[in-house]
Design an enzyme around this catalytic site. Structure first.
Site, PDB file in Angstrom:
ATOM      1  N   GLY A  23      24.584 116.515  83.849  1.00 10.99           N
ATOM      2  CA  GLY A  23      23.343 117.213  82.801  1.00 10.99           C
ATOM      3  C   GLY A  23      22.096 116.852  83.426  1.00 10.99           C
ATOM      4  O   GLY A  23      21.845 115.471  83.872  1.00 10.99           O
ATOM      5  N   ARG A  84      28.032 120.656  87.437  1.00  4.23           N
ATOM      6  CA  ARG A  84      29.305 119.676  87.471  1.00  4.23           C
ATOM      7  C   ARG A  84      30.403 120.368  88.277  1.00  4.23           C
ATOM      8  O   ARG A  84      30.819 121.573  87.950  1.00  4.23           O
ATOM      9  CB  ARG A  84      29.664 119.939  85.921  1.00  4.23           C
ATOM     10  CG  ARG A  84      28.598 119.470  85.026  1.00  4.23           C
ATOM     11  CD  ARG A  84      29.253 119.068  83.553  1.00  4.23           C
ATOM     12  NE  ARG A  84      28.147 119.140  82.385  1.00  4.23           N
ATOM     13  CZ  ARG A  84      27.582 117.917  82.167  1.00  4.23           C
ATOM     14  NH1 ARG A  84      27.752 116.788  82.699  1.00  4.23           N
ATOM     15  NH2 ARG A  84      26.681 117.791  81.083  1.00  4.23           N
ATOM     16  N   GLY A 114      24.706 110.962  86.106  1.00  5.41           N
ATOM     17  CA  GLY A 114      25.189 109.815  85.158  1.00  5.41           C
ATOM     18  C   GLY A 114      26.242 109.320  85.819  1.00  5.41           C
ATOM     19  O   GLY A 114      26.536 109.147  86.874  1.00  5.41           O
ATOM     20  N   ASP A 115      27.201 108.617  84.868  1.00  2.00           N
ATOM     21  CA  ASP A 115      28.249 107.887  85.047  1.00  2.00           C
ATOM     22  C   ASP A 115      29.540 108.540  86.042  1.00  2.00           C
ATOM     23  O   ASP A 115      29.992 108.015  86.915  1.00  2.00           O
ATOM     24  CB  ASP A 115      29.119 107.436  83.841  1.00  2.00           C
ATOM     25  CG  ASP A 115      29.349 108.348  82.845  1.00  2.00           C
ATOM     26  OD1 ASP A 115      28.911 109.537  82.949  1.00  2.00           O
ATOM     27  OD2 ASP A 115      30.390 108.121  82.259  1.00  2.00           O
ATOM     28  N   THR A 138      20.607 110.243  83.213  1.00  5.35           N
ATOM     29  CA  THR A 138      21.335 110.899  82.402  1.00  5.35           C
ATOM     30  C   THR A 138      20.818 110.222  80.859  1.00  5.35           C
ATOM     31  O   THR A 138      20.085 109.268  80.724  1.00  5.35           O
ATOM     32  CB  THR A 138      22.705 110.295  82.280  1.00  5.35           C
ATOM     33  OG1 THR A 138      23.422 110.946  80.994  1.00  5.35           O
ATOM     34  CG2 THR A 138      23.014 108.902  82.078  1.00  5.35           C
ATOM     35  N   ASP A 140      21.967 110.113  78.198  1.00  7.41           N
ATOM     36  CA  ASP A 140      23.295 109.454  77.191  1.00  7.41           C
ATOM     37  C   ASP A 140      23.126 107.872  77.179  1.00  7.41           C
ATOM     38  O   ASP A 140      23.616 107.245  76.513  1.00  7.41           O
ATOM     39  CB  ASP A 140      24.476 109.713  77.774  1.00  7.41           C
ATOM     40  CG  ASP A 140      24.872 111.003  77.787  1.00  7.41           C
ATOM     41  OD1 ASP A 140      24.023 111.753  76.952  1.00  7.41           O
ATOM     42  OD2 ASP A 140      25.701 111.683  78.174  1.00  7.41           O
ATOM     43  N   ASP A 142      24.468 105.806  79.388  1.00  5.41           N
ATOM     44  CA  ASP A 142      25.962 105.237  78.991  1.00  5.41           C
ATOM     45  C   ASP A 142      26.145 104.499  80.344  1.00  5.41           C
ATOM     46  O   ASP A 142      27.548 104.520  80.689  1.00  5.41           O
ATOM     47  CB  ASP A 142      26.887 106.161  78.601  1.00  5.41           C
ATOM     48  CG  ASP A 142      26.781 107.411  79.442  1.00  5.41           C
ATOM     49  OD1 ASP A 142      26.116 107.615  80.652  1.00  5.41           O
ATOM     50  OD2 ASP A 142      27.760 108.321  79.451  1.00  5.41           O
ATOM     51  N   ARG A 184      27.302 112.454  74.085  1.00  6.03           N
ATOM     52  CA  ARG A 184      28.584 112.436  74.412  1.00  6.03           C
ATOM     53  C   ARG A 184      29.377 111.348  73.752  1.00  6.03           C
ATOM     54  O   ARG A 184      29.254 111.199  72.406  1.00  6.03           O
ATOM     55  CB  ARG A 184      28.917 112.175  76.157  1.00  6.03           C
ATOM     56  CG  ARG A 184      30.151 112.920  76.648  1.00  6.03           C
ATOM     57  CD  ARG A 184      30.133 112.712  77.991  1.00  6.03           C
ATOM     58  NE  ARG A 184      29.354 113.346  78.905  1.00  6.03           N
ATOM     59  CZ  ARG A 184      29.492 114.782  79.185  1.00  6.03           C
ATOM     60  NH1 ARG A 184      30.633 115.077  79.071  1.00  6.03           N
ATOM     61  NH2 ARG A 184      28.634 115.367  79.935  1.00  6.03           N
ATOM     62  N   GLU A 235      27.023 112.943  68.394  1.00  6.08           N
ATOM     63  CA  GLU A 235      27.860 113.902  69.025  1.00  6.08           C
ATOM     64  C   GLU A 235      29.280 113.594  69.128  1.00  6.08           C
ATOM     65  O   GLU A 235      30.302 114.293  68.400  1.00  6.08           O
ATOM     66  CB  GLU A 235      27.496 114.303  70.512  1.00  6.08           C
ATOM     67  CG  GLU A 235      28.057 115.564  71.157  1.00  6.08           C
ATOM     68  CD  GLU A 235      27.297 115.726  72.331  1.00  6.08           C
ATOM     69  OE1 GLU A 235      27.117 116.923  72.707  1.00  6.08           O
ATOM     70  OE2 GLU A 235      27.234 114.977  73.134  1.00  6.08           O
TER      71      GLU A 235
HETATM   72  N1  LIG Z   1      36.032 110.657  88.976  1.00  6.12           N
HETATM   73  C1  LIG Z   1      35.164 111.234  89.753  1.00  6.12           C
HETATM   74  N2  LIG Z   1      35.359 111.601  91.251  1.00  6.12           N
HETATM   75  C2  LIG Z   1      34.667 112.501  91.890  1.00  6.12           C
HETATM   76  N3  LIG Z   1      33.674 113.160  91.138  1.00  6.12           N
HETATM   77  C3  LIG Z   1      33.285 113.033  90.260  1.00  6.12           C
HETATM   78  C4  LIG Z   1      33.989 112.155  89.256  1.00  6.12           C
HETATM   79  N4  LIG Z   1      33.645 112.030  88.047  1.00  6.12           N
HETATM   80  C5  LIG Z   1      32.462 112.911  88.175  1.00  6.12           C
HETATM   81  N5  LIG Z   1      32.303 113.556  89.302  1.00  6.12           N
HETATM   82  C6  LIG Z   1      31.421 114.442  89.666  1.00  6.12           C
HETATM   83  O1  LIG Z   1      30.075 114.292  89.136  1.00  6.12           O
HETATM   84  C7  LIG Z   1      29.877 115.544  88.568  1.00  6.12           C
HETATM   85  C8  LIG Z   1      28.781 115.154  87.239  1.00  6.12           C
HETATM   86  O2  LIG Z   1      29.993 114.282  86.474  1.00  6.12           O
HETATM   87  P1  LIG Z   1      29.984 114.528  84.880  1.00  6.12           P
HETATM   88  O3  LIG Z   1      29.866 115.833  84.440  1.00  6.12           O
HETATM   89  O4  LIG Z   1      30.518 113.556  83.975  1.00  6.12           O
HETATM   90  O5  LIG Z   1      28.064 114.063  84.327  1.00  6.12           O
HETATM   91  P2  LIG Z   1      27.277 113.020  84.503  1.00  6.12           P
HETATM   92  O6  LIG Z   1      27.152 112.589  86.170  1.00  6.12           O
HETATM   93  O7  LIG Z   1      27.947 111.796  83.912  1.00  6.12           O
HETATM   94  O8  LIG Z   1      26.007 113.225  83.997  1.00  6.12           O
HETATM   95  P3  LIG Z   1      25.915 113.551  82.211  1.00  6.12           P
HETATM   96  O9  LIG Z   1      26.854 112.633  81.624  1.00  6.12           O
HETATM   97  O10 LIG Z   1      24.519 112.929  82.084  1.00  6.12           O
HETATM   98  O11 LIG Z   1      25.962 115.120  82.088  1.00  6.12           O
HETATM   99  C9  LIG Z   1      31.249 116.187  88.173  1.00  6.12           C
HETATM  100  O12 LIG Z   1      31.062 117.556  87.848  1.00  6.12           O
HETATM  101  C10 LIG Z   1      31.855 115.854  89.645  1.00  6.12           C
HETATM  102  O13 LIG Z   1      31.180 116.636  90.774  1.00  6.12           O
HETATM  103  O1  LIG Z   2      25.502 120.907  78.966  1.00  6.98           O
HETATM  104  P1  LIG Z   2      26.807 120.585  78.771  1.00  6.98           P
HETATM  105  O2  LIG Z   2      27.563 120.889  80.287  1.00  6.98           O
HETATM  106  O3  LIG Z   2      27.320 121.419  77.810  1.00  6.98           O
HETATM  107  O4  LIG Z   2      26.880 119.071  78.620  1.00  6.98           O
HETATM  108  C1  LIG Z   2      26.680 118.462  77.208  1.00  6.98           C
HETATM  109  C2  LIG Z   2      26.672 117.014  77.521  1.00  6.98           C
HETATM  110  O5  LIG Z   2      25.820 116.525  78.462  1.00  6.98           O
HETATM  111  C3  LIG Z   2      24.860 115.619  78.057  1.00  6.98           C
HETATM  112  O6  LIG Z   2      23.902 116.231  77.669  1.00  6.98           O
HETATM  113  C4  LIG Z   2      24.606 114.517  79.101  1.00  6.98           C
HETATM  114  O7  LIG Z   2      25.695 114.121  79.300  1.00  6.98           O
HETATM  115  C5  LIG Z   2      25.671 115.013  76.829  1.00  6.98           C
HETATM  116  O8  LIG Z   2      24.984 114.173  75.919  1.00  6.98           O
HETATM  117  C6  LIG Z   2      26.471 116.268  76.242  1.00  6.98           C
HETATM  118  O9  LIG Z   2      27.494 115.800  75.543  1.00  6.98           O
HETATM  119 MG   LIG Z   3      28.005 110.787  81.817  1.00  6.80          MG
END
Ligand SMILES: Nc1ncnc2c1ncn2[C@@H]1O[C@H](COP(=O)(O)OP(=O)(O)OP(=O)(O)O)[C@@H](O)[C@H]1O
Ligand SMILES: O=P(O)(O)OC[C@H]1O[C@](O)(CO)[C@@H](O)[C@@H]1O
Ligand SMILES: [Mg+2]
Length: 334
Positions: A23, A84, A114-115, A138, A140, A142, A184, A235
């Protein structure tokens, strides 16, 4: 301002790349700007990968200059776009991405996300041996190893702005409002907004809501003849939760209204706090690469940047025990 660790450069790079993933978060642009400008200052060519890991896989990678990051520090979203990319979870796809980078002569990568994005960065660095530095980006907040993440402060302030407006109408009509905030599975936005918005209740993802949870609300409303109330709902995983709570409140004689703030919290100009945090983290990411770090995140703890191994980003530090501080502060303020 943040304390910066003393670093001794021991590596050199000709070309590095930067991407934003997951995100989008306000401040990502400030971080990209800092990575690009620091790289250029250190004589390194910097490339921007578009659409997160999808752009790594497709080879959507473009050269960046000091001018290409001009006038972006104040902009929300990410000029590099984000995604994503589920296929990046496959090892073969990660190798494909590695080959794309090496064909272009790119020797190291900075990942802002993010994570999930940092979990992908960790695997990529471990499997391919390419140096990777992650930045926690992020809304979040988190990532337990870091006290703060890029975008969190802006999201809290954006949510607060909306909540202050909701209060006006709640107060005028003597209504109970349920406001859902993002995050999240983490309750960081909800707890900060709950305190700063003077909420009557905060329902965190881990809060157990029972039939008598809001009993106190009814008693207080009768006692003080105060009809309006504000309940912040994190959420969490259950999309129906806020509607279930509204249903329970109706049965208890209230006339609740629901407002889901949703993606409004992800957009907008980053706060000064997020711009400074992101600028510092972006600059330090390049310095960490030059100092020989290669599977690390730039974290912040007690006002100082530090190199956190990507293996350890899920480990909380005692001084960052945010949930505990929320509970004790909340009890005092009620
Ligand atoms: N376990 C994993 N192994 C490899 N790639 C990963 C893994 N988890 C996530 N990713 C990659 O990172 C991208 C983003 O992960 P995710 O959708 O969990 O968002 P995020 O980085 O945590 O950010 P946010 O939570 O703020 O949206 C995924 O779409 C994927 O491309
Ligand atoms: O924009 P999307 O893919 O619906 O994701 C929403 C999620 O992304 C975040 O905005 C960031 O991780 C979360 O707080 C929320 O759950
Ligand atoms: Mg995340």
């Amino acid at each position: 301002m943040y304390a910066v660790p003393e670093l001794k450069p021991c590596h050199s790079f000709s070309r590095i790349a930067v991407l934003t993933s997951g995100g989008d978060a306000p401040g990502m642009n400030a971080a990209v700007r800092a990575v690009v400008r620091t790289a250029i200052a250190r004589g390194i060519d910097c490339f921007g990968v578009h659409r997160g890991y999808s752009g790594l896989v497709d080879g959507d990678i473009r050269p960046m200059t000091s001018r290409s990051v001009k006038n972006i520090i104040q902009r929300g979203g990410t000029i590099l776009k984000s995604d994503r990319c589920l296929e990046f979870k496959e090892q073969a796809i990660r190798w494909q991405a590695y080959e794309t980078l090496t064909e272009m002569g790119i020797e190291a990568l900075v990942v802002i996300g993010g994570d999930g994005s940092l979990a992908g960065a960790r695997l990529f660095a471990k499997e391919t041996g390419m140096p990777v530095i992650g930045l926690p980006g992020t809304i979040d907040n988190d990532i337990p190893a870091s006290d703060d993440t890029i975008g969190f402060d802006t999201a809290v302030n954006t949510a607060l702005d909306a909540i202050d407006r909701i209060r006006d109408t709640a107060d005028s009509h003597g209504r109970v409002f349920l406001v859902e905030v993002m995050g999240r599975n983490s309750g960081h936005i909800a707890s900060e907004v709950g305190i700063a918005g003077g909420a009557d209740f905060v329902v965190l993802p881990e809060t157990e809501v029972r039939s008598d949870t809001f009993q106190e609300l009814s008693t207080e409303r009768t006692r003080f003849e105060e009809k309006s109330a504000l309940i912040i709902v994190a959420e969490g995983e259950n999309e129906q939760r806020i509607h279930q709570i509204a249903g329970d409140l109706k049965q208890q004689g209230h006339e609740p209204r629901i407002c889901i703030l949703g993606h409004t919290q992800r957009g907008g100009s980053p706060t000064g706090h997020d711009r400074v945090l992101a600028s510092g983290m972006g600059a330090i990411a390049v310095e960490f690469l030059l100092a020989g770090y290669g599977c690390h995140m730039v974290g912040v703890r007690s006002g100082a940047f530090f190199a956190c191994p990507l293996d350890e980003i899920h480990l909380a530090h005692p001084e960052s025990a945010a949930e505990q501080s929320f509970d004790s502060l909340w009890r005092l303020l009620k």
